[in-house]
Design a protein around this motif. Structure first.
Motif, mmCIF file in Angstrom:
data_model
loop_
_atom_site.group_PDB
_atom_site.id
_atom_site.type_symbol
_atom_site.label_atom_id
_atom_site.label_comp_id
_atom_site.label_asym_id
_atom_site.label_seq_id
_atom_site.Cartn_x
_atom_site.Cartn_y
_atom_site.Cartn_z
ATOM 1 N N ILE A 220 0.810 -1.221 0.000
ATOM 2 C CA ILE A 220 0.000 0.000 0.000
ATOM 3 C C ILE A 220 0.842 1.270 0.000
ATOM 4 O O ILE A 220 0.298 2.370 0.088
ATOM 5 C CB ILE A 220 -0.952 0.031 1.207
ATOM 6 C CG1 ILE A 220 -0.152 0.086 2.520
ATOM 7 C CG2 ILE A 220 -1.906 -1.146 1.191
ATOM 8 C CD1 ILE A 220 -0.982 0.459 3.725
ATOM 9 N N ASN A 221 2.163 1.122 -0.132
ATOM 10 C CA ASN A 221 3.031 2.301 -0.074
ATOM 11 C C ASN A 221 2.699 3.272 -1.213
ATOM 12 O O ASN A 221 2.856 2.938 -2.384
ATOM 13 C CB ASN A 221 4.493 1.864 -0.173
ATOM 14 C CG ASN A 221 5.446 3.034 0.043
ATOM 15 O OD1 ASN A 221 5.037 4.139 0.390
ATOM 16 N ND2 ASN A 221 6.720 2.789 -0.160
ATOM 17 N N PRO A 222 2.252 4.503 -0.904
ATOM 18 C CA PRO A 222 1.843 5.433 -1.957
ATOM 19 C C PRO A 222 2.993 6.254 -2.542
ATOM 20 O O PRO A 222 2.785 7.003 -3.499
ATOM 21 C CB PRO A 222 0.861 6.354 -1.225
ATOM 22 C CG PRO A 222 1.402 6.418 0.180
ATOM 23 C CD PRO A 222 1.981 5.041 0.451
ATOM 24 N N PHE A 223 4.185 6.105 -1.971
ATOM 25 C CA PHE A 223 5.306 6.942 -2.389
ATOM 26 C C PHE A 223 6.142 6.242 -3.457
ATOM 27 O O PHE A 223 6.409 5.053 -3.378
ATOM 28 C CB PHE A 223 6.181 7.291 -1.184
ATOM 29 C CG PHE A 223 5.406 7.934 -0.065
ATOM 30 C CD1 PHE A 223 4.940 9.237 -0.186
ATOM 31 C CD2 PHE A 223 5.107 7.213 1.083
ATOM 32 C CE1 PHE A 223 4.206 9.813 0.835
ATOM 33 C CE2 PHE A 223 4.371 7.788 2.113
ATOM 34 C CZ PHE A 223 3.919 9.093 1.983
ATOM 35 N N LYS A 224 6.535 6.998 -4.447
ATOM 36 C CA LYS A 224 7.299 6.450 -5.566
ATOM 37 C C LYS A 224 8.785 6.504 -5.252
ATOM 38 O O LYS A 224 9.464 7.499 -5.493
ATOM 39 C CB LYS A 224 6.983 7.236 -6.844
ATOM 40 C CG LYS A 224 5.540 7.100 -7.283
ATOM 41 C CD LYS A 224 5.257 7.888 -8.545
ATOM 42 C CE LYS A 224 3.792 7.725 -8.969
ATOM 43 N NZ LYS A 224 3.490 8.516 -10.201
ATOM 44 N N LEU A 225 9.270 5.410 -4.694
ATOM 45 C CA LEU A 225 10.670 5.312 -4.293
ATOM 46 C C LEU A 225 11.468 4.559 -5.346
ATOM 47 O O LEU A 225 10.954 3.628 -5.973
ATOM 48 C CB LEU A 225 10.795 4.573 -2.958
ATOM 49 C CG LEU A 225 10.067 5.158 -1.745
ATOM 50 C CD1 LEU A 225 10.175 4.195 -0.578
ATOM 51 C CD2 LEU A 225 10.644 6.509 -1.374
ATOM 52 N N PRO A 226 12.735 4.925 -5.537
ATOM 53 C CA PRO A 226 13.598 4.121 -6.412
ATOM 54 C C PRO A 226 13.729 2.711 -5.854
ATOM 55 O O PRO A 226 13.723 2.501 -4.639
ATOM 56 C CB PRO A 226 14.943 4.864 -6.347
ATOM 57 C CG PRO A 226 14.609 6.247 -5.909
ATOM 58 C CD PRO A 226 13.426 6.120 -5.011
ATOM 59 N N LYS A 227 13.828 1.739 -6.736
ATOM 60 C CA LYS A 227 13.902 0.340 -6.322
ATOM 61 C C LYS A 227 15.022 0.087 -5.326
ATOM 62 O O LYS A 227 14.872 -0.680 -4.369
ATOM 63 C CB LYS A 227 14.097 -0.561 -7.543
ATOM 64 C CG LYS A 227 12.814 -0.927 -8.268
ATOM 65 C CD LYS A 227 12.042 -1.954 -7.464
ATOM 66 C CE LYS A 227 10.799 -2.425 -8.239
ATOM 67 N NZ LYS A 227 9.988 -3.358 -7.418
ATOM 68 N N ASP A 228 16.162 0.740 -5.555
ATOM 69 C CA ASP A 228 17.312 0.461 -4.694
ATOM 70 C C ASP A 228 17.169 1.065 -3.296
ATOM 71 O O ASP A 228 17.998 0.814 -2.424
ATOM 72 C CB ASP A 228 18.605 0.956 -5.356
ATOM 73 C CG ASP A 228 18.587 2.458 -5.612
ATOM 74 O OD1 ASP A 228 17.488 3.042 -5.688
ATOM 75 O OD2 ASP A 228 19.674 3.048 -5.735
ATOM 76 N N LEU A 229 16.115 1.850 -3.063
ATOM 77 C CA LEU A 229 15.894 2.432 -1.736
ATOM 78 C C LEU A 229 14.752 1.763 -0.975
ATOM 79 O O LEU A 229 14.540 2.058 0.203
ATOM 80 C CB LEU A 229 15.584 3.928 -1.870
ATOM 81 C CG LEU A 229 16.721 4.838 -2.345
ATOM 82 C CD1 LEU A 229 16.232 6.289 -2.393
ATOM 83 C CD2 LEU A 229 17.939 4.715 -1.433
ATOM 84 N N GLU A 230 14.053 0.855 -1.620
ATOM 85 C CA GLU A 230 12.858 0.287 -1.012
ATOM 86 C C GLU A 230 13.163 -0.494 0.263
ATOM 87 O O GLU A 230 12.456 -0.372 1.265
ATOM 88 C CB GLU A 230 12.127 -0.615 -2.015
ATOM 89 C CG GLU A 230 11.434 0.167 -3.113
ATOM 90 C CD GLU A 230 10.705 -0.729 -4.096
ATOM 91 O OE1 GLU A 230 10.826 -1.972 -3.976
ATOM 92 O OE2 GLU A 230 10.024 -0.191 -4.989
ATOM 93 N N GLU A 231 14.228 -1.293 0.260
ATOM 94 C CA GLU A 231 14.556 -2.083 1.445
ATOM 95 C C GLU A 231 14.995 -1.182 2.596
ATOM 96 O O GLU A 231 14.617 -1.411 3.758
ATOM 97 C CB GLU A 231 15.642 -3.108 1.122
ATOM 98 C CG GLU A 231 15.949 -4.069 2.271
ATOM 99 C CD GLU A 231 14.747 -4.877 2.732
ATOM 100 O OE1 GLU A 231 14.686 -5.190 3.939
ATOM 101 O OE2 GLU A 231 13.871 -5.188 1.893
ATOM 102 N N ASP A 232 15.776 -0.151 2.304
ATOM 103 C CA ASP A 232 16.188 0.797 3.344
ATOM 104 C C ASP A 232 14.975 1.513 3.931
ATOM 105 O O ASP A 232 14.916 1.774 5.142
ATOM 106 C CB ASP A 232 17.162 1.820 2.768
ATOM 107 C CG ASP A 232 18.541 1.229 2.485
ATOM 108 O OD1 ASP A 232 18.816 0.116 2.998
ATOM 109 O OD2 ASP A 232 19.319 1.859 1.760
ATOM 110 N N PHE A 233 14.020 1.835 3.084
ATOM 111 C CA PHE A 233 12.799 2.485 3.562
ATOM 112 C C PHE A 233 12.057 1.576 4.542
ATOM 113 O O PHE A 233 11.605 2.024 5.605
ATOM 114 C CB PHE A 233 11.898 2.827 2.372
ATOM 115 C CG PHE A 233 10.595 3.470 2.770
ATOM 116 C CD1 PHE A 233 10.533 4.823 3.053
ATOM 117 C CD2 PHE A 233 9.425 2.715 2.841
ATOM 118 C CE1 PHE A 233 9.327 5.423 3.416
ATOM 119 C CE2 PHE A 233 8.223 3.298 3.202
ATOM 120 C CZ PHE A 233 8.172 4.661 3.490
ATOM 121 N N LEU A 234 11.968 0.305 4.202
ATOM 122 C CA LEU A 234 11.283 -0.641 5.086
ATOM 123 C C LEU A 234 12.006 -0.787 6.417
ATOM 124 O O LEU A 234 11.373 -0.885 7.481
ATOM 125 C CB LEU A 234 11.165 -2.004 4.401
ATOM 126 C CG LEU A 234 10.196 -2.082 3.217
ATOM 127 C CD1 LEU A 234 10.307 -3.434 2.531
ATOM 128 C CD2 LEU A 234 8.756 -1.837 3.667
#
Length: 273
Positions: A220-234
Motif C-alpha cells: 500500500i506504499n503510496p510513495f514512488k521510491l527508487p527500487k534500490d531504496l525500497e529495502e532501506d525504507f522498510l
C-alpha cells in the motif's frame, strides 16, 4: 500501490474488515428488488469485490462493476475476476464523473479506499451522483491509524523528506479529526444523502512477523521510491515502529517471536439518495 500481485497476497486486513463490517452492518443495505446494478469503488485487485462483497449480493443482480484509479489493479481484476455479470473499469472517484455513469447504480460500496482521497466532498458527491433515486451506499475507510504517523515521522528525516515531501496527500483526512462521525455525517447530509448513519469503530490487527509487516507496507506504499531504496525504507519504517513501541517481543526476549499490533479507527458510513 500499483503492484496488484503483491496487494492480492497482502490485503488480509482489508478482507477481514470488509467481511466483519458487512456481517455486522450489512442489514442496513436496502437491496432493491429485481435486476440491480452495483459498483465497488476503489476495488483494487478485485479480490474483496469477488471473495467478500459478492457473497452478500442477491443472486438477481444484473451487473457488478469494480472501479479503481490504478490501471494495473483493473487489468489484474479483469484477468482474474471478470465474468458475464462482473467487470472492472478505471475510474478516479475524485475526478470528473462520466455522464453515462450518473444515476446508473442502485448500490455503491467502498472498502479501504476513501481515506486516500483529499477532496472528500468531491468524492462523496460523485458517489451520490452514481446512485439512482432510492439507491444507497455502504462505505468503509480509515480514520486514525499509526501508519500515517510513521509516514510523517519518516518525512521529517533528511534521508526521506525528498521522497515523502507530499506526505499529507496520503494521510487520511480523518486521521487528526476529533469527531469523524460528526464530520462525515455533516458532509453527507449537506450533499443530499438521507438516512445517514456513521460509526467510528476501534479496531486492532496483529502481524505475527516483520516480514508480514513489510509485505503489507509495500503493498500500500503510496510513495514512488527508487527500487534500490525500497529495502532501506522498510528498515527505517520498522525502526519507527520500534520507537512507537508497536512491536512487542514475546517475554521481552528481543531474539524471540514478535507481534506487531496496530490499533486504529475504522469509519463506517451509510446513506441513501
Amino acid at each position: 500501490m500499483n503492484n496488484a500481485e503483491l496487494y492480492h497476497r497482502s490485503n488480509i486486513l482489508q478482507k477481514r474488515d470488509a467481511l466483519q463490517c458487512l456481517e455486522e452492518y450489512g442489514k442496513r443495505i436496502k437491496w432493491k428488488n429485481g435486476r440491480t446494478k452495483i459498483i465497488d469503488i476503489g476495488c483494487g485487485d478485485g479480490s474483496v469485490t469477488m471473495s467478500i462483497l459478492r457473497k452478500f449480493i442477491p443472486n438477481s443482480y444484473e451487473r457488478l462493476v469494480g472501479c479503481d484509479i490504478s490501471e494495473n489493479m483493473i487489468q489484474f481484476a479483469n484477468e482474474h475476476h471478470a465474468s458475464d455479470h462482473t467487470s472492472f473499469m478505471v475510474l478516479d472517484i475524485e475526478g470528473d464523473l462520466p455522464n453515462e455513469l450518473r444515476g446508473n447504480f442502485d448500490h455503491a460500496f467502498s472498502f479501504y479506499a476513501l481515506h486516500w482521497i483529499k477532496h472528500q466532498e468531491v468524492a462523496f458527491t460523485n458517489i451520490y451522483d452514481l446512485l439512482s433515486e432510492g439507491g444507497d451506499c455502504f462505505l468503509v475507510f480509515l480514520g486514525h491509524i499509526p501508519v500515517f504517523d510513521i509516514y510523517r515521522a519518516l518525512s521529517r528525516s533528511t534521508r526521506w523528506n525528498f521522497w515523502l515531501k507530499d506526505v499529507d496527500r496520503f494521510v487520511s483526512p480523518y486521521h487528526d479529526c476529533q469527531d469523524p462521525e460528526k464530520e462525515v455525517k455533516r458532509m453527507m447530509t449537506s450533499i443530499g444523502f438521507t438516512s445517514v448513519e456513521v460509526e467510528c469503530l476501534k479496531k486492532s490487527f496483529v502481524y505475527s512477523s516483520l516480514d508480514a509487516v513489510k509485505r503489507a507496507v509495500t503493498a500500500i506504499n503510496p510513495f514512488k521510491l527508487p527500487k534500490d531504496l525500497e529495502e532501506d525504507f522498510l528498515l527505517d519504517y520498522i525502526n519507527v515502529l520500534r520507537d512507537m513501541h508497536v512491536i512487542d517481543h514475546a517475554n521481552n526476549n528481543i531474539d524471540g517471536p514478535i507481534k506487531v499490533e496496530f490499533n486504529y479507527n475504522l469509519i463506517i458510513a451509510y446513506g441513501r439518495k
